[in-house]
Design a protein around this motif. Structure first.
Motif, PDB file in Angstrom:
ATOM      1  N   TRP A 140       0.823  -1.054   0.083  1.00 57.40           N
ATOM      2  CA  TRP A 140      -0.063   0.180  -0.056  1.00 57.40           C
ATOM      3  C   TRP A 140       1.009   1.194  -0.006  1.00 57.40           C
ATOM      4  N   SER A 141       0.857   2.124  -1.145  1.00 58.64           N
ATOM      5  CA  SER A 141       1.606   3.316  -0.953  1.00 58.64           C
ATOM      6  C   SER A 141       0.773   4.492  -1.252  1.00 58.64           C
ATOM      7  N   ASP A 142       0.874   5.656  -0.383  1.00 55.64           N
ATOM      8  CA  ASP A 142       0.238   6.918  -0.347  1.00 55.64           C
ATOM      9  C   ASP A 142       1.183   7.738  -1.099  1.00 55.64           C
ATOM     10  N   TYR A 143       0.946   8.586  -2.184  1.00 58.59           N
ATOM     11  CA  TYR A 143       1.590   9.507  -2.685  1.00 58.59           C
ATOM     12  C   TYR A 143       1.095  11.108  -2.497  1.00 58.59           C
ATOM     13  N   SER A 144       1.769  11.929  -2.216  1.00 61.78           N
ATOM     14  CA  SER A 144       1.347  13.347  -2.078  1.00 61.78           C
ATOM     15  C   SER A 144       2.201  14.039  -2.860  1.00 61.78           C
ATOM     16  N   ASP A 145       1.919  15.437  -3.055  1.00 65.06           N
ATOM     17  CA  ASP A 145       2.667  16.511  -3.856  1.00 65.06           C
ATOM     18  C   ASP A 145       2.845  15.546  -5.182  1.00 65.06           C
ATOM     19  N   LEU A 146       1.954  14.925  -5.900  1.00 68.01           N
ATOM     20  CA  LEU A 146       2.069  14.148  -7.152  1.00 68.01           C
ATOM     21  C   LEU A 146       2.812  14.864  -8.212  1.00 68.01           C
ATOM     22  N   GLN A 147       3.894  14.679  -8.851  1.00 67.03           N
ATOM     23  CA  GLN A 147       4.252  15.254 -10.071  1.00 67.03           C
ATOM     24  C   GLN A 147       3.616  14.767 -11.146  1.00 67.03           C
ATOM     25  N   ILE A 148       2.878  15.557 -11.681  1.00 65.48           N
ATOM     26  CA  ILE A 148       2.158  15.279 -13.138  1.00 65.48           C
ATOM     27  C   ILE A 148       2.761  16.012 -14.065  1.00 65.48           C
ATOM     28  N   ILE A 149       2.858  15.358 -15.234  1.00 67.74           N
ATOM     29  CA  ILE A 149       3.259  15.971 -16.547  1.00 67.74           C
ATOM     30  C   ILE A 149       1.923  16.445 -17.371  1.00 67.74           C
ATOM     31  N   LEU A 150       1.716  17.646 -17.640  1.00 63.06           N
ATOM     32  CA  LEU A 150       0.760  18.008 -18.204  1.00 63.06           C
ATOM     33  C   LEU A 150       1.248  19.115 -19.375  1.00 63.06           C
ATOM     34  N   ASN A 151       0.216  19.585 -20.497  1.00 62.62           N
ATOM     35  CA  ASN A 151       0.825  20.542 -21.469  1.00 62.62           C
ATOM     36  C   ASN A 151       0.246  21.855 -20.918  1.00 62.62           C
ATOM     37  N   ASP A 152       1.232  22.754 -21.225  1.00 59.81           N
ATOM     38  CA  ASP A 152       0.759  24.165 -21.126  1.00 59.81           C
ATOM     39  C   ASP A 152       1.237  24.926 -22.218  1.00 59.81           C
ATOM     40  N   GLY A 153       0.366  25.422 -22.963  1.00 58.13           N
ATOM     41  CA  GLY A 153       0.617  26.008 -24.183  1.00 58.13           C
ATOM     42  C   GLY A 153       1.197  24.776 -25.233  1.00 58.13           C
ATOM     43  N   VAL A 154       2.276  24.962 -25.840  1.00 57.05           N
ATOM     44  CA  VAL A 154       2.852  23.728 -26.632  1.00 57.05           C
ATOM     45  C   VAL A 154       3.832  22.894 -25.960  1.00 57.05           C
ATOM     46  N   ALA A 155       3.972  22.786 -24.903  1.00 57.66           N
ATOM     47  CA  ALA A 155       5.301  22.092 -24.214  1.00 57.66           C
ATOM     48  C   ALA A 155       4.654  21.533 -22.927  1.00 57.66           C
ATOM     49  N   ASP A 239      11.528 -17.366 -21.824  1.00 56.98           N
ATOM     50  CA  ASP A 239      10.781 -16.345 -20.964  1.00 56.98           C
ATOM     51  C   ASP A 239       9.426 -16.091 -21.610  1.00 56.98           C
ATOM     52  N   TRP A 240       8.569 -15.956 -20.884  1.00 50.76           N
ATOM     53  CA  TRP A 240       7.290 -15.226 -21.187  1.00 50.76           C
ATOM     54  C   TRP A 240       6.722 -14.441 -20.030  1.00 50.76           C
ATOM     55  N   SER A 241       6.523 -13.023 -20.580  1.00 47.81           N
ATOM     56  CA  SER A 241       5.881 -11.821 -19.673  1.00 47.81           C
ATOM     57  C   SER A 241       4.622 -11.133 -20.627  1.00 47.81           C
ATOM     58  N   CYS A 242       3.830 -10.646 -19.529  1.00 45.64           N
ATOM     59  CA  CYS A 242       2.710  -9.982 -19.886  1.00 45.64           C
ATOM     60  C   CYS A 242       2.280  -8.687 -19.082  1.00 45.64           C
ATOM     61  N   LYS A 243       1.617  -7.895 -19.894  1.00 46.45           N
ATOM     62  CA  LYS A 243       1.047  -6.687 -19.041  1.00 46.45           C
ATOM     63  C   LYS A 243      -0.258  -6.238 -19.814  1.00 46.45           C
ATOM     64  N   SER A 244      -1.069  -5.721 -18.556  1.00 50.67           N
ATOM     65  CA  SER A 244      -2.452  -5.687 -19.068  1.00 50.67           C
ATOM     66  C   SER A 244      -2.679  -4.210 -19.777  1.00 50.67           C
ATOM     67  N   GLY A 245      -3.563  -3.746 -20.345  1.00 51.63           N
ATOM     68  CA  GLY A 245      -3.674  -2.400 -21.004  1.00 51.63           C
ATOM     69  C   GLY A 245      -3.321  -1.204 -20.089  1.00 51.63           C
ATOM     70  N   HIS A 246      -3.041  -0.116 -20.592  1.00 48.40           N
ATOM     71  CA  HIS A 246      -2.375   0.979 -19.645  1.00 48.40           C
ATOM     72  C   HIS A 246      -2.154   2.142 -20.461  1.00 48.40           C
ATOM     73  N   TYR A 247      -2.231   3.614 -19.871  1.00 43.26           N
ATOM     74  CA  TYR A 247      -2.058   4.663 -20.726  1.00 43.26           C
ATOM     75  C   TYR A 247      -0.787   5.031 -20.569  1.00 43.26           C
ATOM     76  N   LYS A 248      -0.157   5.877 -21.506  1.00 45.46           N
ATOM     77  CA  LYS A 248       1.069   6.401 -21.303  1.00 45.46           C
ATOM     78  C   LYS A 248       1.273   7.861 -21.191  1.00 45.46           C
ATOM     79  N   ASP A 249       0.143   8.288 -20.985  1.00 44.09           N
ATOM     80  CA  ASP A 249       0.086   9.909 -20.521  1.00 44.09           C
ATOM     81  C   ASP A 249      -0.875   9.993 -19.403  1.00 44.09           C
ATOM     82  N   ALA A 250      -0.791  11.468 -19.001  1.00 35.06           N
ATOM     83  CA  ALA A 250      -1.662  11.586 -17.771  1.00 35.06           C
ATOM     84  C   ALA A 250      -3.098  11.803 -18.096  1.00 35.06           C
ATOM     85  N   ILE A 251      -3.339  12.393 -19.154  1.00 36.71           N
ATOM     86  CA  ILE A 251      -4.707  12.840 -19.596  1.00 36.71           C
ATOM     87  C   ILE A 251      -5.358  11.679 -20.456  1.00 36.71           C
ATOM     88  N   ASN A 252      -4.746  10.600 -20.363  1.00 31.53           N
ATOM     89  CA  ASN A 252      -5.279   9.290 -20.984  1.00 31.53           C
ATOM     90  C   ASN A 252      -5.844   9.375 -22.431  1.00 31.53           C
TER      91      ASN A 252
END
Length: 323
Positions: A140-155, A239-252
């Protein structure tokens, strides 16, 4: 503490200072949003940017972190080959500066450290005359002041914009049913969600999925000793490995959702009797699966979505000498 109980305590004090002195200039304005000397539009105050060609003020920005982080764990050996444990830890990821900026801004953008407090309980078992090792953990992990990458203008810009919780379970096994066979495997389930967001997290809701956090992961591998004699040992590995579906950016972004996928690797190796020489050949990503490693989306200001994909199927030949 006793022959059966171990207690481990740890602490770390971190004093960190970062400086950023931007020297970024606009060589040519092809956007039509800026003006030259004497113009009426300028992103920075004229005293700092008389020619309207600076991206950021010609100052030095500073971030500091003075943090004490600690950890504690207790392990109990209930019987021979049976151990249970519990642990606690607190850590942080450093703050810093967003350095890819456009259009120009009057203040150098910075972000603060991100913090996490994590708890874990689990077992470590050795069974069937130590031919089977089985480990399991609940975390169980609780995160605070989470660093989120979002667009602001074109960057993209990093913001401390929320809280999150990640919890789950992991099971790992290692088995040696025969002298010539080793089997490894693992299964993980992760439940991740945002717990709070502020106005700086525009485009994200409490129902959004955390990026790069698949709900399910699994792996299975086997190593076989095909032949062993005076000329050395021949080994086969798969070796075999798998991952279920997931998004690559914060805004999905829909185009940056990686659906569930599997990977298969295989190799064969020869080792000399004294293990000094090893020669191996094999292949990775045998099914030639193309999957996203990372991605970036700016559907509003620029209208672009881009992603970095995996390496294709590859083969290798290696020789190793120990001396």
């Amino acid at each position: 503490m006793t022959d059966r109980i171990d207690v481990t305590l740890g602490g770390r004090y971190t004093e960190e200072t970062k400086h950023f002195s931007p020297e970024q200039y606009i060589a040519a304005d092809r956007t039509g949003t800026l003006t030259g000397p004497g113009g009426t539009s300028c992103a920075l105050i004229p005293a700092n940017n008389p020619d309207c060609n600076l991206i950021l003020p010609p100052d030095t920005a500073t971030t500091k972190a003075n943090e004490f982080t600690g950890s504690a764990s207790i392990a109990y050996r209930a019987a021979d080959g049976v151990m249970v444990y519990a642990s606690y830890a607190r850590g942080f990821k450093s703050g810093g500066f967003t350095q890819r900026i456009f259009p120009p801004e009057p203040v150098i953008p910075s972000f603060d450290p991100e913090f996490v407090t994590t708890y874990e309980v689990g077992t470590k078992l050795e069974l069937l005359r130590r031919t089977l090792r089985l480990n399991s953990a609940l975390f169980w992990s609780d995160y605070s002041d989470l660093q989120i990458i979002l667009n602001d203008g074109v960057a993209p810009k990093v913001r401390n914009a929320g809280k999150a919780r990640i919890r789950g379970v992991e099971v790992e096994l290692e088995a040696a049913p025969a002298r010539w066979l080793r089997i490894t495997g693992g299964l993980g389930y992760t439940d991740a969600e945002y717990r709070a967001l502020d106005e700086r997290a525009a485009g994200i809701t409490l129902g959004s999925a955390l990026p790069n956090t698949p709900e399910w992961t699994a792996n299975l591998g086997a190593s076989l000793s095909l032949a062993e004699g005076p000329l050395g040992e021949l080994r086969l590995r798969g070796d075999w490995s798998c991952k279920s579906g997931h998004y690559k950016d914060a805004i999905n972004t829909h185009l940056l959702k990686q659906e569930g996928y599997s990977l298969i690797n295989a190799s064969i190796a020869w080792a000399s009797p004294d293990e000094r020489w090893t020669v191996s050949a094999g292949a990775t990503n045998l099914t030639d699966k193309a999957y996203l490693l990372s991605g970036y989306a700016d559907p509003v200001a620029v209208g672009v979505v881009e992603g970095a994909f995996s390496r294709p199927r590859e083969w290798f030949l290696r020789t190793r000498l120990r001396f």
